[in-house]
Motif scaffolding. Sequence first.
Motif, PDB file in Angstrom:
ATOM      1  N   GLY A  96     -33.571  -8.568  54.490  1.00  0.00           N
ATOM      2  CA  GLY A  96     -34.979  -8.246  54.255  1.00  0.00           C
ATOM      3  C   GLY A  96     -35.604  -9.376  53.471  1.00  0.00           C
ATOM      4  N   GLY A  97     -35.163  -9.603  52.261  1.00  0.00           N
ATOM      5  CA  GLY A  97     -35.506 -10.761  51.440  1.00  0.00           C
ATOM      6  C   GLY A  97     -34.220 -11.437  50.988  1.00  0.00           C
ATOM      7  N   THR A  98     -34.339 -12.415  50.092  1.00  0.00           N
ATOM      8  CA  THR A  98     -33.139 -13.068  49.586  1.00  0.00           C
ATOM      9  C   THR A  98     -32.368 -12.096  48.689  1.00  0.00           C
ATOM     10  OG1 THR A  98     -34.412 -13.986  47.752  1.00  0.00           O
ATOM     11  CG2 THR A  98     -34.133 -15.373  49.692  1.00  0.00           C
ATOM     12  N   THR A  99     -31.074 -12.005  48.908  1.00  0.00           N
ATOM     13  CA  THR A  99     -30.226 -11.054  48.202  1.00  0.00           C
ATOM     14  C   THR A  99     -28.970 -11.755  47.700  1.00  0.00           C
ATOM     15  OG1 THR A  99     -31.004  -9.291  49.676  1.00  0.00           O
ATOM     16  CG2 THR A  99     -29.022  -8.844  48.375  1.00  0.00           C
ATOM     17  N   ILE A 100     -28.549 -11.413  46.494  1.00  0.00           N
ATOM     18  CA  ILE A 100     -27.334 -11.984  45.928  1.00  0.00           C
ATOM     19  C   ILE A 100     -26.113 -11.312  46.544  1.00  0.00           C
ATOM     20  CG2 ILE A 100     -27.368 -10.372  43.994  1.00  0.00           C
ATOM     21  CD1 ILE A 100     -26.092 -12.530  42.299  1.00  0.00           C
ATOM     22  N   LYS A 101     -25.059 -12.107  46.767  1.00  0.00           N
ATOM     23  CA  LYS A 101     -23.828 -11.573  47.329  1.00  0.00           C
ATOM     24  C   LYS A 101     -22.658 -12.401  46.827  1.00  0.00           C
ATOM     25  CE  LYS A 101     -21.656 -10.152  51.678  1.00  0.00           C
ATOM     26  NZ  LYS A 101     -21.785 -10.103  53.150  1.00  0.00           N
ATOM     27  N   PRO A 102     -21.529 -11.786  46.478  1.00  0.00           N
ATOM     28  CA  PRO A 102     -20.374 -12.559  46.010  1.00  0.00           C
ATOM     29  C   PRO A 102     -19.769 -13.384  47.142  1.00  0.00           C
ATOM     30  CG  PRO A 102     -19.805 -10.235  46.241  1.00  0.00           C
ATOM     31  CD  PRO A 102     -21.289 -10.336  46.429  1.00  0.00           C
ATOM     32  N   CYS A 103     -19.055 -14.426  46.776  1.00  0.00           N
ATOM     33  CA  CYS A 103     -18.373 -15.255  47.767  1.00  0.00           C
ATOM     34  C   CYS A 103     -17.345 -14.421  48.522  1.00  0.00           C
ATOM     35  CB  CYS A 103     -17.667 -16.433  47.088  1.00  0.00           C
ATOM     36  SG  CYS A 103     -18.780 -17.576  46.240  1.00  0.00           S
ATOM     37  N   SER A 104     -17.070 -14.817  49.739  1.00  0.00           N
ATOM     38  CA  SER A 104     -16.079 -14.098  50.529  1.00  0.00           C
ATOM     39  C   SER A 104     -14.681 -14.342  49.966  1.00  0.00           C
ATOM     40  CB  SER A 104     -16.134 -14.554  51.991  1.00  0.00           C
ATOM     41  OG  SER A 104     -15.655 -15.883  52.108  1.00  0.00           O
ATOM     42  N   GLU A 105     -13.711 -13.628  50.474  1.00  0.00           N
ATOM     43  CA  GLU A 105     -12.340 -13.702  49.958  1.00  0.00           C
ATOM     44  C   GLU A 105     -11.737 -15.090  50.116  1.00  0.00           C
ATOM     45  OE1 GLU A 105      -7.991 -11.542  50.703  1.00  0.00           O
ATOM     46  OE2 GLU A 105      -9.772 -10.900  51.806  1.00  0.00           O
ATOM     47  N   ASP A 106     -12.185 -15.844  51.103  1.00  0.00           N
ATOM     48  CA  ASP A 106     -11.574 -17.133  51.403  1.00  0.00           C
ATOM     49  C   ASP A 106     -12.330 -18.314  50.821  1.00  0.00           C
ATOM     50  OD1 ASP A 106      -9.467 -16.045  52.872  1.00  0.00           O
ATOM     51  OD2 ASP A 106     -10.753 -15.804  54.626  1.00  0.00           O
ATOM     52  N   ARG A 107     -13.385 -18.079  50.018  1.00  0.00           N
ATOM     53  CA  ARG A 107     -14.136 -19.183  49.443  1.00  0.00           C
ATOM     54  C   ARG A 107     -14.449 -18.885  47.970  1.00  0.00           C
ATOM     55  NH1 ARG A 107     -15.615 -22.510  53.734  1.00  0.00           N
ATOM     56  NH2 ARG A 107     -16.675 -23.926  52.321  1.00  0.00           N
ATOM     57  N   TYR A 108     -14.757 -19.948  47.217  1.00  0.00           N
ATOM     58  CA  TYR A 108     -15.126 -19.756  45.816  1.00  0.00           C
ATOM     59  C   TYR A 108     -16.186 -20.764  45.404  1.00  0.00           C
ATOM     60  CZ  TYR A 108     -11.950 -23.678  44.672  1.00  0.00           C
ATOM     61  OH  TYR A 108     -11.336 -24.906  44.601  1.00  0.00           O
ATOM     62  N   GLN A 109     -16.931 -20.429  44.351  1.00  0.00           N
ATOM     63  CA  GLN A 109     -18.061 -21.242  43.882  1.00  0.00           C
ATOM     64  C   GLN A 109     -17.897 -21.445  42.374  1.00  0.00           C
ATOM     65  OE1 GLN A 109     -20.665 -22.359  45.857  1.00  0.00           O
ATOM     66  NE2 GLN A 109     -21.768 -23.340  44.207  1.00  0.00           N
ATOM     67  N   PRO A 110     -17.339 -22.606  41.935  1.00  0.00           N
ATOM     68  CA  PRO A 110     -17.061 -22.788  40.509  1.00  0.00           C
ATOM     69  C   PRO A 110     -18.270 -23.177  39.670  1.00  0.00           C
ATOM     70  CG  PRO A 110     -16.312 -24.687  41.732  1.00  0.00           C
ATOM     71  CD  PRO A 110     -16.815 -23.702  42.750  1.00  0.00           C
ATOM     72  N   PHE A 111     -19.373 -23.534  40.325  1.00  0.00           N
ATOM     73  CA  PHE A 111     -20.573 -23.907  39.582  1.00  0.00           C
ATOM     74  C   PHE A 111     -21.782 -23.219  40.212  1.00  0.00           C
ATOM     75  CE2 PHE A 111     -19.091 -27.314  42.385  1.00  0.00           C
ATOM     76  CZ  PHE A 111     -20.078 -27.319  43.337  1.00  0.00           C
ATOM     77  N   ILE A 112     -22.966 -23.484  39.669  1.00  0.00           N
ATOM     78  CA  ILE A 112     -24.186 -22.800  40.116  1.00  0.00           C
ATOM     79  C   ILE A 112     -24.457 -23.066  41.602  1.00  0.00           C
ATOM     80  CG2 ILE A 112     -26.697 -22.738  39.853  1.00  0.00           C
ATOM     81  CD1 ILE A 112     -26.330 -23.215  36.894  1.00  0.00           C
ATOM     82  N   PHE A 113     -24.806 -22.012  42.334  1.00  0.00           N
ATOM     83  CA  PHE A 113     -25.160 -22.100  43.752  1.00  0.00           C
ATOM     84  C   PHE A 113     -26.669 -22.347  43.873  1.00  0.00           C
ATOM     85  CE2 PHE A 113     -26.940 -20.126  47.529  1.00  0.00           C
ATOM     86  CZ  PHE A 113     -26.126 -20.609  48.543  1.00  0.00           C
ATOM     87  N   TRP A 114     -27.031 -23.444  44.553  1.00  0.00           N
ATOM     88  CA  TRP A 114     -28.459 -23.760  44.781  1.00  0.00           C
ATOM     89  C   TRP A 114     -28.790 -23.577  46.249  1.00  0.00           C
ATOM     90  CZ3 TRP A 114     -32.121 -24.822  41.149  1.00  0.00           C
ATOM     91  CH2 TRP A 114     -31.680 -25.100  39.851  1.00  0.00           C
TER      92      TRP A 114
END
Length: 454
Positions: A96-114
């Motif tokens: 619908g609009g932009t929505t926050i979602k955690p990374c999937s099981e096979d990926r990770y994000q160690p710093f801020i996501f832009w």
Amino acid sequence: MCVVFKMIMRTNGKTQFDDLIHQYLIIVVIVTVVIADNKTLFKCPGPSQWKFRAKSECKDTDKYICLFDENGQKDEEFCGSWPDFENPGYKQILLGGTTIKPCSEDRYQPFIFWTNGSSKCVFEKENCNQEGQVTHSNGTLQTNRICRCDYKNNYDYVFKPKNGCFCLPSEEDCSCYVKSCQFGYILSRDYECLKDSKLKYNCPEIYRDSTDNEISRTTIISLVEHVTPADSVEWLAVIVTFVCIIAVLVLFVVYCLRKYRDTFGVSLKSRYMQDEVVRHYSPKKSNELQTRKNGLSKYETTCIIPKDVLDLQENEITKWRTKQMLFVETTASKKVSADMNTNGLVIISGPPGSGKSAIAYNTAFMLEKNEEFKILPVSSPEEIRKYLLPETKQVFVIDDPVGKYTVDETCVQGWKNEETFIKQTFPAWANTKLILTCRTYIYNSGFCRRNEEY
């Protein structure tokens, strides 16, 4: 569609090339529109292509956003008012609009996501599926998986990890080998050959569960952050389009040759003889060389660097010369200048807006002023190889060599492929220098730090 190839000759005995070319062009346009209109095949650009796509769609690269639409199950791009970000371990999707979602099981994000740099969590987790490896920990939203050698099947570490029990695959070599123990001895959880069990161990026991054997299988078929297949293009339509374009070009050449012959009334053989006479004439080159803003003469550069690339380099140098008028020497800039005198390659790292590029170009201008170096802003090791003049003093400057917001794995592989060339080109005593700038979190990830070995 290719039945049109049969419509070459008309019954009146004279070929109408104009009409035929128009028919082919219509077919090419239709096929191209069909391919372009297939929105379900669109895929968000990778880090190496992100800037180019952003400039073509939104002009301003900070406003371009491409996210996965969960409702439509496809990637969507649009121009936003300003880039958004999420905390480490999370990404954004469209729901619908932009929505926050955690990374999937096979990926990770160690710093801020832009949102103006990527469409998915940046790193893919290790699978721990090499020979003898098992998963010790599946990691978190911000960390990689942790691997371990399977002591129950007599596997031990080739190189002992820092922890002693488990291994971090992104930082260490987690290779395993089969360790042979004496008769009557078994390999313990501490990776020691023991005859009798101990009361206390340093390492925990490996517990088998269904996920241990499923990791290698599930990673093969997992969606991996909703990435659409790379070969999603309809190759049949591409081939047909290519064949039609070639046919148009051939017909156009034949048409021009016939027109040329009818107009001038001479045969191709006589025209060829006239051209041979003309080839003997060669205008003299001027001895005066026009000096460009990067210090290279027009004669030196135009035969190596294309004019459009040279103009971009000159504009970049002019921009920094203007900023240089306001530059104030700091301890950091003096340290970089001193290191540049004794090293062929220097990496400048720091947070965004800390003046990395200003220090880099200040160092380049000092080399230009004091030692007559030529400044060449480039973007990859391939361009260094292309524009290198061994007999000329050159200093190459590259901002964000492996990515600005996230690590570009394609760029990293490009540097690895040119490792031998970089070592040979930028020794400490060479007349060729290389200055790289890198954001702190990119540098800390280890990708830029590998270049220090060069």
